[in-house]
Design a protein around this motif. Structure first.
Motif, PDB file in Angstrom:
ATOM      1  N   GLY A 157      91.526  50.042  17.546  1.00 28.20           N
ATOM      2  CA  GLY A 157      91.983  48.688  16.876  1.00 28.20           C
ATOM      3  C   GLY A 157      93.507  49.043  16.406  1.00 28.20           C
ATOM      4  O   GLY A 157      93.638  49.887  15.349  1.00 28.20           O
ATOM      5  N   VAL A 158      94.392  48.854  16.976  1.00 26.87           N
ATOM      6  CA  VAL A 158      95.759  48.892  16.704  1.00 26.87           C
ATOM      7  C   VAL A 158      96.422  47.707  15.518  1.00 26.87           C
ATOM      8  O   VAL A 158      96.219  46.793  15.844  1.00 26.87           O
ATOM      9  N   LEU A 159      96.918  48.300  14.575  1.00 30.23           N
ATOM     10  CA  LEU A 159      97.771  46.941  13.648  1.00 30.23           C
ATOM     11  C   LEU A 159      99.195  47.373  13.481  1.00 30.23           C
ATOM     12  O   LEU A 159      99.637  48.520  13.407  1.00 30.23           O
ATOM     13  N   ASP A 160      99.801  46.331  13.905  1.00 27.04           N
ATOM     14  CA  ASP A 160     101.154  46.236  14.079  1.00 27.04           C
ATOM     15  C   ASP A 160     101.717  45.961  12.537  1.00 27.04           C
ATOM     16  O   ASP A 160     101.713  44.844  12.161  1.00 27.04           O
ATOM     17  N   GLY A 161     101.851  46.941  11.767  1.00 26.18           N
ATOM     18  CA  GLY A 161     102.273  46.955  10.377  1.00 26.18           C
ATOM     19  C   GLY A 161     103.956  46.417  10.093  1.00 26.18           C
ATOM     20  O   GLY A 161     104.320  47.368   9.513  1.00 26.18           O
ATOM     21  N   ASP A 162     104.231  45.425  10.688  1.00 24.95           N
ATOM     22  CA  ASP A 162     105.818  45.202  10.666  1.00 24.95           C
ATOM     23  C   ASP A 162     106.049  44.448   9.246  1.00 24.95           C
ATOM     24  O   ASP A 162     107.361  44.619   8.693  1.00 24.95           O
ATOM     25  N   ARG A 163     104.986  44.139   8.479  1.00 21.63           N
ATOM     26  CA  ARG A 163     105.225  43.587   7.164  1.00 21.63           C
ATOM     27  C   ARG A 163     103.975  44.404   6.316  1.00 21.63           C
ATOM     28  O   ARG A 163     103.075  44.779   6.700  1.00 21.63           O
ATOM     29  N   LYS A 164     104.132  44.352   4.898  1.00 20.84           N
ATOM     30  CA  LYS A 164     103.295  44.911   4.263  1.00 20.84           C
ATOM     31  C   LYS A 164     101.747  44.250   4.466  1.00 20.84           C
ATOM     32  O   LYS A 164     101.799  43.134   4.536  1.00 20.84           O
ATOM     33  N   PRO A 165     100.870  44.979   4.751  1.00 20.73           N
ATOM     34  CA  PRO A 165      99.670  44.259   5.196  1.00 20.73           C
ATOM     35  C   PRO A 165      99.255  43.101   4.095  1.00 20.73           C
ATOM     36  O   PRO A 165      98.913  43.702   3.108  1.00 20.73           O
ATOM     37  N   PRO A 166      98.670  42.128   4.404  1.00 20.50           N
ATOM     38  CA  PRO A 166      98.439  41.111   3.439  1.00 20.50           C
ATOM     39  C   PRO A 166      97.123  41.267   2.656  1.00 20.50           C
ATOM     40  O   PRO A 166      96.492  40.619   1.946  1.00 20.50           O
ATOM     41  N   HIS A 167      96.109  42.066   3.600  1.00 23.53           N
ATOM     42  CA  HIS A 167      94.618  42.185   3.314  1.00 23.53           C
ATOM     43  C   HIS A 167      94.501  43.689   2.856  1.00 23.53           C
ATOM     44  O   HIS A 167      94.962  44.896   3.692  1.00 23.53           O
ATOM     45  N   HIS A 176      94.416  52.605  14.287  1.00 22.52           N
ATOM     46  CA  HIS A 176      95.674  53.204  14.521  1.00 22.52           C
ATOM     47  C   HIS A 176      96.649  51.880  13.780  1.00 22.52           C
ATOM     48  O   HIS A 176      96.324  50.958  13.960  1.00 22.52           O
ATOM     49  N   VAL A 177      97.691  52.506  13.007  1.00 23.52           N
ATOM     50  CA  VAL A 177      98.458  51.576  12.215  1.00 23.52           C
ATOM     51  C   VAL A 177      99.879  52.218  12.350  1.00 23.52           C
ATOM     52  O   VAL A 177     100.013  53.416  12.223  1.00 23.52           O
ATOM     53  N   ALA A 178     100.916  51.401  13.105  1.00 23.21           N
ATOM     54  CA  ALA A 178     102.078  51.810  13.232  1.00 23.21           C
ATOM     55  C   ALA A 178     102.943  50.921  12.161  1.00 23.21           C
ATOM     56  O   ALA A 178     103.254  49.751  12.649  1.00 23.21           O
ATOM     57  N   PHE A 179     103.562  51.431  11.362  1.00 19.78           N
ATOM     58  CA  PHE A 179     104.456  50.564  10.349  1.00 19.78           C
ATOM     59  C   PHE A 179     105.726  50.537  10.962  1.00 19.78           C
ATOM     60  O   PHE A 179     106.260  51.175  11.523  1.00 19.78           O
ATOM     61  N   SER A 180     106.477  49.488  10.359  1.00 16.43           N
ATOM     62  CA  SER A 180     107.882  49.384  10.185  1.00 16.43           C
ATOM     63  C   SER A 180     108.298  50.083   9.037  1.00 16.43           C
ATOM     64  O   SER A 180     107.753  50.270   8.148  1.00 16.43           O
ATOM     65  N   ALA A 181     109.810  50.385   9.040  1.00 12.51           N
ATOM     66  CA  ALA A 181     110.247  51.146   7.951  1.00 12.51           C
ATOM     67  C   ALA A 181     110.135  50.606   6.678  1.00 12.51           C
ATOM     68  O   ALA A 181     109.649  50.954   5.793  1.00 12.51           O
ATOM     69  N   GLN A 182     110.306  49.377   6.797  1.00 12.78           N
ATOM     70  CA  GLN A 182     110.372  48.485   5.516  1.00 12.78           C
ATOM     71  C   GLN A 182     109.019  48.184   5.121  1.00 12.78           C
ATOM     72  O   GLN A 182     108.602  48.291   3.924  1.00 12.78           O
ATOM     73  N   ALA A 183     107.928  47.976   6.001  1.00 12.73           N
ATOM     74  CA  ALA A 183     106.522  47.541   5.488  1.00 12.73           C
ATOM     75  C   ALA A 183     106.003  48.809   4.926  1.00 12.73           C
ATOM     76  O   ALA A 183     105.293  48.802   3.886  1.00 12.73           O
ATOM     77  N   LEU A 184     106.320  50.076   5.402  1.00 11.55           N
ATOM     78  CA  LEU A 184     105.942  51.527   4.638  1.00 11.55           C
ATOM     79  C   LEU A 184     106.515  51.597   3.510  1.00 11.55           C
ATOM     80  O   LEU A 184     105.865  52.051   2.483  1.00 11.55           O
TER      81      LEU A 184
END
Length: 297
Positions: A157-167, A176-184
């Motif tokens: 189950g992959v999360l595209d963490g392009d923004r800070k997770p809302p939940h 698996h989570v792959a963040f953007s630099a901004q979201a991280l």
């Protein structure tokens, strides 16, 4: 055929090619225009089908002309759209996007604030053939429901963490989570991505990574930070490159590739996309990636 169940936003993008980004309130001329489907999960879904995978997209749209075009475009790419929910009286997401001569972009997006959050219409189990789930952060409750389906099915189950997770449960529910630099940065409170990734990874069983554009990606393996460099290409348009990366990564996992191999596969897909203007219209096909990787050993 191996497939990925995707959930998240689908948009209609108007992509304008400009020499430089506007800085004043005056008229500017675009050198090119592409009207193309967009959105994190939607772009990933198209990338998956172009790479030879099967894909189902669950998304929320208005019952309007933009929604008609979004669905038709997805269907034309081979994405299965029976989980695209159309809501009367609401407007589908649209974006105006400027891409400058260096390939960087500025995005102005609109999503109807009245779009409902409820998830009761989603499937109670993954479609047959789905070997992974990919969700973006635009619809927190929906993403959580999809990632729970992945856990129940025993698939990535992959999360595209392009923004800070809302939940608060999203990161822990994903495998698996792959963040953007901004979201991280927003999630960890750390400016440096290495420090931020290490902080989030503490006591977290989820496999974590952060994508850094032309600087590649960092991921956590056996408690250690590992750097995966990006492929050097002449960049024309970065729009959608991260979404293509996530789609290819999820498909790689669904096919049984390990994380390192899936990252290499995804990085090649994103690199090829960056050489082409027009957002996801530049997403590559499988044979292109195989040739690209073969030429780089």
């Amino acid at each position: 055929m191996t497939g990925v169940f995707c959930l998240g936003i689908a948009t209609l993008d108007y992509v304008y090619k400009v020499e430089t980004m506007p800085t004043r309130g005056e008229k500017y001329r675009s050198r090119d225009l592409a009207v193309v489907g967009g959105g994190c999960a939607s772009n990933a879904a198209v990338a998956i089908t172009r790479l030879g995978g099967r894909c189902w997209l669950a998304t929320r749209l208005g019952d309007d002309l933009a929604g008609d075009q979004i669905v038709a475009d997805l269907a034309g790419e081979g994405v299965e759209t029976r989980f695209a929910r159309r809501l009367p009286g609401l407007r589908s997401p649209v974006s105006a996007i400027l891409v400058d001569a260096a390939g960087e972009r500025m995005v102005i997006s609109y999503s109807d604030p009245a779009m409902p959050e409820e998830t009761g219409w989603l499937p109670s189990a993954l479609p047959d053939g789905a070997g992974a789930v990919l969700a973006d952060t635009r619809w927190g409750e929906g993403a959580l429901a999809a990632l729970r389906l992945a856990r129940e099915a025993g698939v990535p189950g992959v999360l595209d963490g392009d923004r800070k997770p809302p939940h608060p449960d999203l990161v822990g529910t994903a495998s698996h989570v792959a963040f953007s630099a901004q979201a991280l940065r927003e999630l960890s409170g750390e400016e440096d991505p290495r420090t931020g990734l290490a902080r989030v990874a503490r006591d977290m069983p989820t496999w974590l990574a952060v994508t850094l554009g032309k600087e590649g990606a960092l991921f956590v393996e056996n408690g250690e930070l590992v750097h995966a460099p990006a492929f050097a290409v002449e960049t024309v348009d970065t729009l959608g490159a991260g979404d293509v990366w996530h789609g290819a990564f999820a498909l790689g996992l669904a096919e049984g590739q390990g994380e390192r191999a899936a990252i290499r596969f995804a990085s090649a897909a994103a690199a090829i996309k960056c050489t082409r203007f027009g957002g996801r219209a530049g997403a590559p096909h499988r044979a292109e990636i195989e040739a690209f990787l073969a030429g780089r050993g």
